[in-house]
Design a protein around this motif. Structure first.
Motif, PDB file in Angstrom:
ATOM      1  N   TYR A   1      15.798  -1.373  -8.016  1.00  0.00           N
ATOM      2  CA  TYR A   1      15.169  -0.078  -7.719  1.00  0.00           C
ATOM      3  C   TYR A   1      13.650  -0.169  -7.588  1.00  0.00           C
ATOM      4  CZ  TYR A   1      19.667   2.240  -7.929  1.00  0.00           C
ATOM      5  OH  TYR A   1      20.954   2.629  -7.663  1.00  0.00           O
ATOM      6  N   PRO A   2      12.983  -0.935  -8.461  1.00  0.00           N
ATOM      7  CA  PRO A   2      11.538  -1.123  -8.233  1.00  0.00           C
ATOM      8  C   PRO A   2      11.230  -1.715  -6.853  1.00  0.00           C
ATOM      9  CG  PRO A   2      12.097  -1.773 -10.474  1.00  0.00           C
ATOM     10  CD  PRO A   2      13.391  -1.493  -9.775  1.00  0.00           C
ATOM     11  N   ALA A   3      12.107  -2.597  -6.351  1.00  0.00           N
ATOM     12  CA  ALA A   3      11.883  -3.143  -5.001  1.00  0.00           C
ATOM     13  C   ALA A   3      12.021  -2.039  -3.948  1.00  0.00           C
ATOM     14  CB  ALA A   3      12.855  -4.287  -4.716  1.00  0.00           C
ATOM     15  N   LEU A   4      13.033  -1.169  -4.125  1.00  0.00           N
ATOM     16  CA  LEU A   4      13.195  -0.050  -3.173  1.00  0.00           C
ATOM     17  C   LEU A   4      11.989   0.893  -3.198  1.00  0.00           C
ATOM     18  CD1 LEU A   4      16.924   1.115  -3.439  1.00  0.00           C
ATOM     19  CD2 LEU A   4      15.923  -0.596  -1.930  1.00  0.00           C
ATOM     20  N   MET A   5      11.390   1.031  -4.387  1.00  0.00           N
ATOM     21  CA  MET A   5      10.224   1.915  -4.510  1.00  0.00           C
ATOM     22  C   MET A   5       9.019   1.389  -3.751  1.00  0.00           C
ATOM     23  SD  MET A   5      10.146   2.827  -8.547  1.00  0.00           S
ATOM     24  CE  MET A   5      11.576   3.367  -9.440  1.00  0.00           C
ATOM     25  N   MET A   6       8.995   0.081  -3.502  1.00  0.00           N
ATOM     26  CA  MET A   6       7.841  -0.506  -2.829  1.00  0.00           C
ATOM     27  C   MET A   6       7.548   0.166  -1.488  1.00  0.00           C
ATOM     28  SD  MET A   6       8.438  -4.560  -3.529  1.00  0.00           S
ATOM     29  CE  MET A   6       7.083  -5.121  -2.504  1.00  0.00           C
ATOM     30  N   PHE A   7       8.597   0.701  -0.848  1.00  0.00           N
ATOM     31  CA  PHE A   7       8.398   1.306   0.479  1.00  0.00           C
ATOM     32  C   PHE A   7       7.784   2.701   0.405  1.00  0.00           C
ATOM     33  CE2 PHE A   7      11.537  -1.999   0.930  1.00  0.00           C
ATOM     34  CZ  PHE A   7      11.147  -2.632   2.095  1.00  0.00           C
ATOM     35  N   GLY A   8       7.615   3.205  -0.817  1.00  0.00           N
ATOM     36  CA  GLY A   8       7.017   4.532  -0.982  1.00  0.00           C
ATOM     37  C   GLY A   8       8.071   5.624  -0.961  1.00  0.00           C
ATOM     38  N   PRO A   9       7.663   6.872  -1.263  1.00  0.00           N
ATOM     39  CA  PRO A   9       8.607   7.988  -1.374  1.00  0.00           C
ATOM     40  C   PRO A   9       9.344   8.245  -0.054  1.00  0.00           C
ATOM     41  CG  PRO A   9       6.329   8.709  -1.763  1.00  0.00           C
ATOM     42  CD  PRO A   9       6.276   7.274  -1.442  1.00  0.00           C
ATOM     43  N   PRO A  10      10.456   8.982  -0.131  1.00  0.00           N
ATOM     44  CA  PRO A  10      11.203   9.312   1.098  1.00  0.00           C
ATOM     45  C   PRO A  10      10.288   9.997   2.116  1.00  0.00           C
ATOM     46  CG  PRO A  10      12.410  10.049  -0.849  1.00  0.00           C
ATOM     47  CD  PRO A  10      11.077   9.566  -1.324  1.00  0.00           C
ATOM     48  N   ASP A  11      10.595   9.813   3.390  1.00  0.00           N
ATOM     49  CA  ASP A  11       9.728  10.354   4.450  1.00  0.00           C
ATOM     50  C   ASP A  11       9.439  11.841   4.271  1.00  0.00           C
ATOM     51  OD1 ASP A  11       9.770   7.844   5.458  1.00  0.00           O
ATOM     52  OD2 ASP A  11      11.166   8.270   7.100  1.00  0.00           O
ATOM     53  N   LYS A  12      10.449  12.591   3.820  1.00  0.00           N
ATOM     54  CA  LYS A  12      10.259  14.050   3.714  1.00  0.00           C
ATOM     55  C   LYS A  12       9.187  14.396   2.670  1.00  0.00           C
ATOM     56  CE  LYS A  12      14.309  14.659   0.683  1.00  0.00           C
ATOM     57  NZ  LYS A  12      13.636  14.533  -0.604  1.00  0.00           N
ATOM     58  N   ASP A  13       8.959  13.469   1.694  1.00  0.00           N
ATOM     59  CA  ASP A  13       7.959  13.735   0.655  1.00  0.00           C
ATOM     60  C   ASP A  13       6.673  12.943   0.853  1.00  0.00           C
ATOM     61  OD1 ASP A  13       9.912  15.263  -0.652  1.00  0.00           O
ATOM     62  OD2 ASP A  13      10.709  13.460  -1.614  1.00  0.00           O
ATOM     63  N   SER A  14       6.586  12.196   1.952  1.00  0.00           N
ATOM     64  CA  SER A  14       5.432  11.322   2.137  1.00  0.00           C
ATOM     65  C   SER A  14       4.368  12.059   2.938  1.00  0.00           C
ATOM     66  CB  SER A  14       5.870  10.044   2.856  1.00  0.00           C
ATOM     67  OG  SER A  14       4.772   9.187   2.994  1.00  0.00           O
TER      68      SER A  14
ATOM     69  N   ALA B   1       0.866  -1.169   0.000  1.00  0.00           N
ATOM     70  CA  ALA B   1       0.000   0.000   0.000  1.00  0.00           C
ATOM     71  C   ALA B   1       0.908   1.226   0.000  1.00  0.00           C
ATOM     72  CB  ALA B   1      -0.900  -0.008   1.217  1.00  0.00           C
ATOM     73  N   GLN B   2       0.929   1.949  -1.127  1.00  0.00           N
ATOM     74  CA  GLN B   2       1.810   3.110  -1.231  1.00  0.00           C
ATOM     75  C   GLN B   2       0.958   4.361  -1.365  1.00  0.00           C
ATOM     76  OE1 GLN B   2       3.062   1.404  -4.800  1.00  0.00           O
ATOM     77  NE2 GLN B   2       5.117   0.892  -4.129  1.00  0.00           N
ATOM     78  N   GLU B   3       1.435   5.464  -0.774  1.00  0.00           N
ATOM     79  CA  GLU B   3       0.750   6.749  -0.970  1.00  0.00           C
ATOM     80  C   GLU B   3      -0.733   6.664  -0.610  1.00  0.00           C
ATOM     81  OE1 GLU B   3       3.263   8.938  -1.078  1.00  0.00           O
ATOM     82  OE2 GLU B   3       2.254  10.033  -2.683  1.00  0.00           O
ATOM     83  N   VAL B   4      -1.041   6.013   0.515  1.00  0.00           N
ATOM     84  CA  VAL B   4      -2.435   5.911   0.928  1.00  0.00           C
ATOM     85  C   VAL B   4      -2.874   7.256   1.480  1.00  0.00           C
ATOM     86  CG1 VAL B   4      -4.025   4.798   2.526  1.00  0.00           C
ATOM     87  CG2 VAL B   4      -2.246   3.449   1.418  1.00  0.00           C
TER      88      VAL B   4
END
Lengths: 94, 327
Positions: free
Chosen positions: B208-221, B3-6
């Motif tokens: 890199y797609p696997a790293l993206m699974m965690f969603g954007p960096p905290d500062k942009d989340s 679940a990304q960018e919920v």
């Protein structure tokens, strides 16, 4: 009529001698299909000895608001626990 | 993650003095690590955020069957085929656990399905990348399920009871997925030069797609703060990503593969590995529908739903007929 299959709650007896335990729910048209689906969804790793299925709308549940009246009275009855009574060591195990 | 960018409703986290008495009591229960159950009072935004997150998580499991289902008929041995089939079947099961958890919040299964098929609800960006060859089955199990485990282990502590219990069940089953993927990678890395090259290529493409699974960096989340305050989310995006990098780099070295990111370096003091950020513009493009496989995935799900219509309708008609006969 709504075109969605009814929801069933699934209970599995994991081992001989244990209670059936709620494991989750699923949709099925009838009890037979619910048992078949429960076998695929909840016992893929040999977790089952027996399956119970109950249509979810047949389950009545207490509401969170009843928590006090239902359960508080037992708080003050600590004498129901064996540790309430001090039995001298001399008596031995009891 | 799955679940990304919920999105959360409302204008950021409320201060305690802005909360109603009911909201305060609710927040106190959350802060005391109590689980919230379906019939308990909850703020509407908590409910809506959970529906979005659990729904998206469930959709990811369902759509996640497609990249691997692609290889079932082409697995190199009968044993690998049976294993992959079992893994894909697990993903279907995980989707069902999650849908049931979402349904306890008052959304219907048909609503969830409809919103997935119309593209209104999202699923994880990772499943919009293609699986080009057998080495990808290794990389997906090892990296994608590996990343999912990092997130899902944390989510066992999430505040909503049914979601938390679904996570406990999923985590029990998921480590088989990561291990079978690593097993494929080990085999290929111990094989011919060509096989090892395929393994390296799969790692390079999936990293890199696997790293993206965690969603954007905290500062942009933008939605994280409220979800963290409600313990719907229990780990930040960057924390999860760091954990994943830390556990995966030694595994890459064990396989004898080259690091897919030349800047990876271990900090002597913290023991954390530093790494380069993925291309976040690519992430946002993929999640908004413009990844390599978005159209294929949605077409496959819609076709499956449409092709199954006559079965659903037939069974429904049969059930209604039997009920009438029984009355």
């Amino acid at each position: 009529m709504k075109n969605e299959w009814p929801l069933w709650e699934i209970f599995i007896r994991g081992q001989h001698g244990m209670n059936h335990r709620h494991v989750g729910s699923l949709h099925a048209l009838d009890a037979k299909m619910a048992i078949k689906n429960a076998r695929d969804v909840y016992t893929r790793r040999n977790e089952g000895q027996s399956i119970w299925v109950v249509e979810a709308n047949h389950i009545s549940a207490s509401s969170p608001g009843e928590k006090g009246p239902l359960f508080d009275p037992s708080n003050s009855k600590t004498y129901r626990h064996p540790t309430f009574f001090n039995i001298p060591d001399d008596v031995g195990s009891m | 993650m799955y679940a990304q960018e919920v999105k959360t409703d409302g204008k950021g986290v409320k201060a305690r003095d802005q909360m109603t008495k009911q909201e305060l009591a609710f927040q106190d229960r959350i802060d005391a690590f109590e689980k919230i159950e379906p019939k308990d009072w909850m703020p509407d935004a908590y409910r809506q955020t959970l529906i979005r997150q659990i729904g998206q998580h469930g959709h990811s499991e369902i759509v996640g069957q497609l990249p691997e289902g692609n290889w079932i008929t082409r697995a190199p041995t009968l044993e690998r085929k049976a294993i992959l089939l079992a893994k894909v079947q697990d993903e279907a099961g995980h989707g069902l656990y999650l849908y049931c958890a979402a349904e306890t919040l008052g959304v219907s299964r048909d609503d969830l399905t409809r919103d997935l098929l119309s593209g209104k609800m999202k699923y994880s960006s990772i499943f919009n990348y293609p699986t080009l060859n057998w080495a990808d089955m290794g990389a997906v199990g090892w990296l994608v399920d590996g990343a999912a485990i990092v997130n899902q282990v944390a989510l066992q502590r999430t505040s909503y009871g049914p979601y938390s219990r679904a996570m406990v069940r999923i985590c029990k089953e998921e480590s088989f997925h990561a291990r079978q993927g690593f097993d494929i990678m080990m085999k290929m890395c111990a094989g011919s030069a060509d096989q090892k090259k395929m393994a390296q290529d799969a790692l390079n493409r999936m990293w890199y797609p696997a790293l993206m699974m965690f969603g954007p960096p905290d500062k942009d989340s933008v939605h994280s703060a409220q979800s963290m305050a409600w313990k719907i989310k229990v780990m930040t995006n960057d924390e999860g990503r760091q954990k994943f990098v830390n556990q995966t780099v030694p595994q890459i070295e064990y396989l004898g593969l080259e690091l897919p990111d030349k800047t990876i370096k271990q900090d002597a003091k913290t023991t954390h590995y530093s790494y380069s950020q993925p291309d976040w513009a690519e992430f946002f493009a993929v999640i908004s529908g413009n990844g390599p496989c978005n159209i294929d995935r949605m077409a496959a799900r819609n076709k499956a739903w449409d092709d199954g219509a006559w079965v659903r309708e037939g069974l429904m008609a049969h059930a209604q007929k039997s009920r009438i006969a029984a009355e």
